[in-house]
Structures are given as C-alpha cells and as structure tokens.
Motif scaffolding. Sequence first.
Motif, PDB file in Angstrom:
ATOM      1  N   MET A  57      14.968  -8.203   5.276  1.00 51.12           N
ATOM      2  CA  MET A  57      14.410  -8.445   3.942  1.00 51.12           C
ATOM      3  C   MET A  57      13.254  -7.486   3.688  1.00 51.12           C
ATOM      4  N   ASN A  58      13.286  -6.846   2.543  1.00 48.17           N
ATOM      5  CA  ASN A  58      12.190  -5.918   2.272  1.00 48.17           C
ATOM      6  C   ASN A  58      10.943  -6.668   1.804  1.00 48.17           C
ATOM      7  N   ARG A  59       9.879  -5.908   1.667  1.00 47.88           N
ATOM      8  CA  ARG A  59       8.578  -6.500   1.392  1.00 47.88           C
ATOM      9  C   ARG A  59       8.551  -7.227   0.037  1.00 47.88           C
ATOM     10  N   ALA A  60       9.112  -6.592  -0.993  1.00 47.07           N
ATOM     11  CA  ALA A  60       9.101  -7.198  -2.337  1.00 47.07           C
ATOM     12  C   ALA A  60       9.876  -8.513  -2.333  1.00 47.07           C
ATOM     13  N   SER A  61      11.036  -8.517  -1.636  1.00 45.85           N
ATOM     14  CA  SER A  61      11.835  -9.755  -1.593  1.00 45.85           C
ATOM     15  C   SER A  61      11.071 -10.856  -0.872  1.00 45.85           C
ATOM     16  N   LEU A  62      10.381 -10.466   0.206  1.00 45.53           N
ATOM     17  CA  LEU A  62       9.598 -11.444   0.959  1.00 45.53           C
ATOM     18  C   LEU A  62       8.513 -12.053   0.072  1.00 45.53           C
ATOM     19  N   HIS A  63       7.833 -11.191  -0.668  1.00 46.70           N
ATOM     20  CA  HIS A  63       6.765 -11.700  -1.529  1.00 46.70           C
ATOM     21  C   HIS A  63       7.322 -12.601  -2.626  1.00 46.70           C
ATOM     22  N   PHE A  64       8.480 -12.231  -3.169  1.00 47.86           N
ATOM     23  CA  PHE A  64       9.077 -13.082  -4.206  1.00 47.86           C
ATOM     24  C   PHE A  64       9.471 -14.424  -3.604  1.00 47.86           C
ATOM     25  N   LEU A  65      10.031 -14.359  -2.400  1.00 45.15           N
ATOM     26  CA  LEU A  65      10.426 -15.596  -1.723  1.00 45.15           C
ATOM     27  C   LEU A  65       9.208 -16.489  -1.505  1.00 45.15           C
ATOM     28  N   LEU A  66       8.087 -15.874  -1.109  1.00 44.66           N
ATOM     29  CA  LEU A  66       6.860 -16.653  -0.908  1.00 44.66           C
ATOM     30  C   LEU A  66       6.388 -17.273  -2.227  1.00 44.66           C
ATOM     31  N   GLN A 111       6.616  -7.336 -10.186  1.00 45.40           N
ATOM     32  CA  GLN A 111       6.992  -6.654  -8.935  1.00 45.40           C
ATOM     33  C   GLN A 111       7.814  -5.401  -9.239  1.00 45.40           C
ATOM     34  N   ARG A 112       8.722  -5.570 -10.203  1.00 50.79           N
ATOM     35  CA  ARG A 112       9.571  -4.448 -10.598  1.00 50.79           C
ATOM     36  C   ARG A 112       8.701  -3.294 -11.121  1.00 50.79           C
ATOM     37  N   VAL A 113       7.708  -3.665 -11.923  1.00 51.72           N
ATOM     38  CA  VAL A 113       6.798  -2.645 -12.467  1.00 51.72           C
ATOM     39  C   VAL A 113       6.040  -1.977 -11.329  1.00 51.72           C
ATOM     40  N   ALA A 114       5.513  -2.810 -10.404  1.00 50.56           N
ATOM     41  CA  ALA A 114       4.664  -2.271  -9.331  1.00 50.56           C
ATOM     42  C   ALA A 114       5.437  -1.342  -8.409  1.00 50.56           C
ATOM     43  N   SER A 115       6.720  -1.630  -8.196  1.00 52.76           N
ATOM     44  CA  SER A 115       7.476  -0.812  -7.245  1.00 52.76           C
ATOM     45  C   SER A 115       8.235   0.329  -7.934  1.00 52.76           C
ATOM     46  N   SER A 116       8.121   0.405  -9.235  1.00 47.83           N
ATOM     47  CA  SER A 116       8.809   1.487  -9.950  1.00 47.83           C
ATOM     48  C   SER A 116       8.026   2.796  -9.813  1.00 47.83           C
ATOM     49  N   THR A 117       8.587   3.852 -10.337  1.00 45.38           N
ATOM     50  CA  THR A 117       7.896   5.140 -10.332  1.00 45.38           C
ATOM     51  C   THR A 117       6.569   5.010 -11.059  1.00 45.38           C
ATOM     52  N   PHE A 118       6.603   4.236 -12.134  1.00 40.66           N
ATOM     53  CA  PHE A 118       5.379   4.001 -12.896  1.00 40.66           C
ATOM     54  C   PHE A 118       4.304   3.367 -12.001  1.00 40.66           C
ATOM     55  N   GLY A 119       4.708   2.326 -11.259  1.00 39.97           N
ATOM     56  CA  GLY A 119       3.759   1.625 -10.389  1.00 39.97           C
ATOM     57  C   GLY A 119       3.219   2.533  -9.303  1.00 39.97           C
ATOM     58  N   ARG A 120       4.108   3.322  -8.725  1.00 35.28           N
ATOM     59  CA  ARG A 120       3.680   4.268  -7.660  1.00 35.28           C
ATOM     60  C   ARG A 120       2.692   5.281  -8.226  1.00 35.28           C
ATOM     61  N   THR A 121       2.947   5.673  -9.455  1.00 35.78           N
ATOM     62  CA  THR A 121       2.048   6.646 -10.075  1.00 35.78           C
ATOM     63  C   THR A 121       0.675   6.024 -10.321  1.00 35.78           C
ATOM     64  N   LEU A 122       0.674   4.731 -10.680  1.00 38.80           N
ATOM     65  CA  LEU A 122      -0.613   4.054 -10.857  1.00 38.80           C
ATOM     66  C   LEU A 122      -1.423   4.115  -9.566  1.00 38.80           C
ATOM     67  N   LEU A 123      -0.726   3.933  -8.424  1.00 40.14           N
ATOM     68  CA  LEU A 123      -1.426   4.009  -7.135  1.00 40.14           C
ATOM     69  C   LEU A 123      -2.013   5.406  -6.924  1.00 40.14           C
ATOM     70  N   ALA A 124      -1.236   6.399  -7.309  1.00 40.77           N
ATOM     71  CA  ALA A 124      -1.713   7.782  -7.173  1.00 40.77           C
ATOM     72  C   ALA A 124      -2.935   8.015  -8.068  1.00 40.77           C
ATOM     73  N   VAL A 125      -2.884   7.451  -9.270  1.00 31.96           N
ATOM     74  CA  VAL A 125      -4.017   7.580 -10.205  1.00 31.96           C
ATOM     75  C   VAL A 125      -5.243   6.891  -9.617  1.00 31.96           C
ATOM     76  N   ARG A 126      -5.012   5.705  -9.046  1.00 31.71           N
ATOM     77  CA  ARG A 126      -6.122   4.965  -8.473  1.00 31.71           C
ATOM     78  C   ARG A 126      -6.767   5.742  -7.325  1.00 31.71           C
ATOM     79  N   ASP A 127      -5.926   6.309  -6.455  1.00 33.94           N
ATOM     80  CA  ASP A 127      -6.449   6.971  -5.266  1.00 33.94           C
ATOM     81  C   ASP A 127      -7.108   8.312  -5.580  1.00 33.94           C
TER      82      ASP A 127
END
Lengths: 401, 331
Positions: B1-10, B170-186
Amino acid sequence: MLNRRDLLKLSSVAVGSLLLPTGLRPAFAAGGDITIGAPLPMSGPFAANGKFGSMGTAMLVEEVGKVLDRKLSYLEIDTEGKPATAVRKVQEAMERGVTLFSGGILSSEALAMGKEVAKGKGVFITTAGADEITGSECNKSTFRWSVPTFGAIEQTVRPLIEQLPNAKRWYTITPQYVFGDGLLNAAKAIFKEKGIEHVGNSYHSLTEKEFSGYLTNAMAAKPDALLILNFGSQSSDTLRQAVSFGMKNRMTILLAWASGLEQFEALGPELMEGVYFGAQYWHGIDSPFNRELVAKVQAKHKMNPNYAFASAYLTTKILIDAAAKAGSADGPAVTQAMEGMKYAGLTGDEEIRAADHQVIKNYYLLKGKAKSAMKDKDDYADIISFGKSFQSPEQAQCKMA
Amino acid sequence: MNRASLHFLLAALVAIALPLFMRSGTLASEVLIFAMAAAACNLLLGYTGLLSFGQGIFFGLGSYAAGLTLLHTSLPLALALVLSAITGAVVATGVGWLSIRRQGVYFVMLTLAFSQFFYFLAYTFKDITGGDNGLLNIPRPAIGPFSLGESWAYYAFVAVLFLLLFAALQRVASSTFGRTLLAVRDNEERARAIGFPVRNFKITAFAISGAVTGLAGALHALLIGVAPLSNIDYHMSESILIMTIIGGTGNLFASVLGAGFYVIVSDLLSSIWPRWLLLLGGLLIVVALFMQKGLWGLLERLVEALPMGRKSSINSSIESPIQPESEGRGI
C-alpha cells in the motif's frame, strides 16, 4: 494512489459503520435524576461571571435536593464564551436527556442556545441582555429574567432627570451594535419627551479599550450629564478614564447597565463616589426572598451574592418550582407552568409574562457611596429608586410561534 | 500500500471510529469539520509554506453563505454547500492575490489585516450577518429522502463529505501541481527560475484552501444552526492554525490528528478545569520546542521504535513534505 473503486469501498465502510445499532455506541441517557443544565462561560474572558453563576445553581440544587421524588442534579456546561461551543454542548446535554437549562450570560450565546433548546422542546431561562431574546427572536422555550434595554433606561435616565432638573444637556457614549442602539434609542425618546438637549453621542466598537478621544469630545460639548451605555470592562474603562479626566466634578455621570457587586469591587469607592449606576440586582434589595438569600450565602460562602450568583440561583429555582407545579420535568409542561407564573423573587413580586416569556421585575438606580460612609466592605452604593418598565410584547416585536 | 492510500485508510478509520468511541454526534461532526479546515490550512502552510491568518475569513464566509442561502432562498442543501465553497474560493483568490505580493512577516500581517477587515465587515452589516448576535435559525434540510436532523445522521453526511474532500486534497497534493508547491515552498527563486508561474500556483493553492475551508464553515453553521460572528474572527484562524501545527504539517492526515486532538482535548479539559487554555498553551510550547513534526512526527517516532517499525516506517519516504528545518522560510 488510491483509485476510485477503493475510495467508494472505503466511503461505504464509513457510512456502514454509522448504521451500526445504537447499542454499540456509549449509552448516555440520563437516569432517574432531574438534571439542570447550567451553560455558562466557565473559561475565557467572562469566566468570573460563569464561576458565580455556577455557584448559584449549585447552591440551589444542593438546597432543594429532590423534586417530584427524583434526585436533583446539575450539569455545569462550559460555553467558553463562544456561541458555537455553547450550542454544541447544549446539543450534547439534550442528547443525554437534559431538558431544563439556566444560564447563558452573553447575548450571542443565549440567543443561539435558546434556539437549540427550542428545537429539542426543552426550557431555557437566561439573564442575558439582548432585547431580541424576548423580542424579535422570542420562542416558546426561552425565558428571560433580566430587564431589557427599554426598562433599564426608563428606570435610570427618567428618575435621574427628575432628581436633577438643572441637568438639561446630556452626552452619550454608546457601543455600536444592537444592544447599545437599544439603550440609546430609549434614552433619546426620554430626552425628547422631557425637553433635554442631547448634545452629542460617541459610538465605539465592541473591541474598544481606549475612550479618551470620546471623553474629550464629551467634555467639549459641555454636558450637564454623561450617560455611559456600554457594559462590563468597557464601562469600567470608560468610567475610570472619565474620572481621571476630572469629569466627575464637572458633570453627573450615569452608567446605565452596571454588573453590580462584581464590577463595583473592581472599580472601588473612590471612583464610584457620586456616580449613578443602573443595576438588575443589588444585594441590599429589601425583599424577603433577597434577605433570605443574602443570609444563606453569607453563612455558606462568607460573601454577599452578586448578580451572577443571585440570578442563577433564582432562575434555577424558577425551573424547579415550575417542574414541581407541572408535575413533570418535560419541557412543554414546564413551559406551560412558567407562563404567567407569579412568585416572590429577588426584587420583590415578580411575574413571568406569558406572551413573550419576559420576567416582569424591578430595575434599580444606585448611587456610589464615599468610602467613609460604607458600613461594610460591600456597601458600595445606595438604592436611589427602582421600578418596573416594560414594552408590550407587540412593541418588543415578539411573535411567539 | 502506498503512502497516500495508507493516509486515506487512516482518515477513513477515524471517520469509522468516532461513532464507536464518542458519545456525541455533534462533537464527532465538529472533529471532522475542523479536520477539513485544518487539512486545507495544511495545503497552504505545509505544502506551500504560507502561514495564513485568513482561514477564519473563508470559514466565516462559508458559514454566512450557507446560512443566507438556506434562509432566503429555496435552493437545496447541496447547492448551498457548493455556493459556500465558491464563496470561500473567490474570496481566498482575492486575499491570496493581494497578500502574496509580500513575503515573510509582511505576508502574515496582510492576512491578519484582511482577517480584521472581514470581521468588521460582518460586524457592521448586521442586517445581513446578524452582527454580534450571529445569523440565527439556519435550517438543516434533508438530502433527498435522508433527514439530517439527528446528530449521528448529520455525522454520516459530514463523514462522507470529509472522505471525499480528503481524497480530493490528497489528489491535489500528490499531483504535479502539489509537487510544484513543495518546490515553491523549498526554494521559490529556483522554482521561478525554472519557469514555474509561482504567483499563479500560490493563488490556486489559496483558492483550493478557501473552497474547502468555506465548505467546512458551511457544515459548521448547519451543525449548530447559527453562523456566529466568532466564526469569522481571527481567533478562528488562530485555532485552525494551532490544529494544523499540533498535528504536524507533514501530510494531510496529520491535520486530521491535530483537529481531532484539539477539539476532543479542549472539550475534555474544559469540563475538568476552567483554566484549560493554560494547558493548551503549554502543549503548544512543547510542540514548538520538541515536536516540530507535531503529533504525526511523534507517531512516526513511536512506530520506528517498534521492532517491526524499524524495518518499515509508516512514513519512510523522502517525498514527505515535512521540512521542519525550513519552516518559516517560505512565508
């Protein structure tokens, strides 16, 4: 990543779990006790009022012990001074079987809780200030002990004008919201009727702490009387700053909506001497029920009852007496018993008006004493006058559903 | 199970567990409503590095939008909720568009100023909002044949929406958009140099966060039947931020933990000790000094301390957006 099928599966599991028999959930029905809910701000900025309110309810419940052959208990509900928390906790209490509530010091909380209690067909009696409680937002379940803004002004401004015929120029300081406007409009009506010149008004926001600018404007208008229409810490701050500006020596000051003893303890006699105050309750009221309560509280708590304590004690008593009269603790039965009920109250003979659930009681004009004239540590003021003034339910815009 | 699925399950487990362990459907609903608001806040704070005090604006406006729609129109509940989300998104776009012109402390001050601005707007226009008394009598209509009057029925409705929104975020966070937000933040400069439209990305993050927070505000107004002035107060922004920080800004499920912890512990403590806010303040100090990854970080450490946890941590990936050492850099 989760696919759509997994999502649907998990959602259905979540929903399915909610359909489990209620027996699997913790049971929380009230037992044989009759429980009085006391929703009060026990934490947050109004915690001091909440504490005394809770003491008042607790003392009465302990004193009465049983009603309708059932043990009496009370549930302290900390509203945190927030309407949302207040409503949520009242909902929870009703789910646990509580139907009778006494509390709600803040208007915003009381209005919201009254609506919630009405949905569950309970009974709620409050001492909050907003006119809407027994006015435009009145409902079958909500009762209010405190005098609305109209009566507070009628029983303070009018007698003071009669006592001070030379005070022809009045200045007002008003918090800019519904409560403040209610007081101001009532005062303006009396000014007009009595030929008083309203030389100016300063509006301030609900969060204001600094009043020197408003007081400077007031002094510039050269009034004979300053009418302070805010309440709580704002009215204390306004009065402190007015006294430090020397206004007490230049004009008569009236604080129309004072909290009573708890506020006077914070102000002290030096500030209060010669200042007039309007109050819902004062421990020096000469009525049989009040004298009895003062003696009991002095014996038990070694203090005089303040407004929060005494009003909570009385409103809890009204609920219990009504339950006894109705022979039931069910909301509609208690409501019916309360409507039109007459009783010996803190302020003398009191009556609950059936049409809008407003308690018809006295409001008091007090005058601060010099420290040298105080007979004991709480003897801050003398009662100058008192009386009952209420708009009709139609004038108050109550349309009971 | 990947991380996103685990978090959704939780998250789903939380939604299932609350009715089993809590006696109050109202309190359980509040947990999930604030979990949505905290997760939306996390999208800004944890993923974009924007410490916004504007969340209360979107929450409050969502409450008013739902309340006014249901009080003055005959539109169905679903549409009232959609309107609340749109209101949150539109206002968040405006607030974001103006606020992100400045960085660091000036950005925070701008969001605080907007928070005060909208609070006094709501306070002033009392004929619309009810002012200090709040917007009263908000109904809770049925959804089709399903009545939402009973508290656990309403919880079921909130739980379904919570899970749908959680999955969407979760979908937003793991999308290209979400990854780019992380890049912007860093490293915002580097992201800009690469050619990302940083400003548009930040505004979009604001809009999404505003929409979800507005919806949470609407659900809250329906829960209590009132849209109180305190819903748009800056204290609301503060509470949502505290929930987000206590949970940890590492992932969206951490916000669920933070909201649950804050709401339930506040409720418990307030019934035990009137000065419970002191304890909450102490807890925040502890989190700031020793638990910068919040409750989620603590959970991670506990799992890693277990023999099986050493082999497979519940969150071992380098894709975690938790970067406590860089906290504050992006604001």
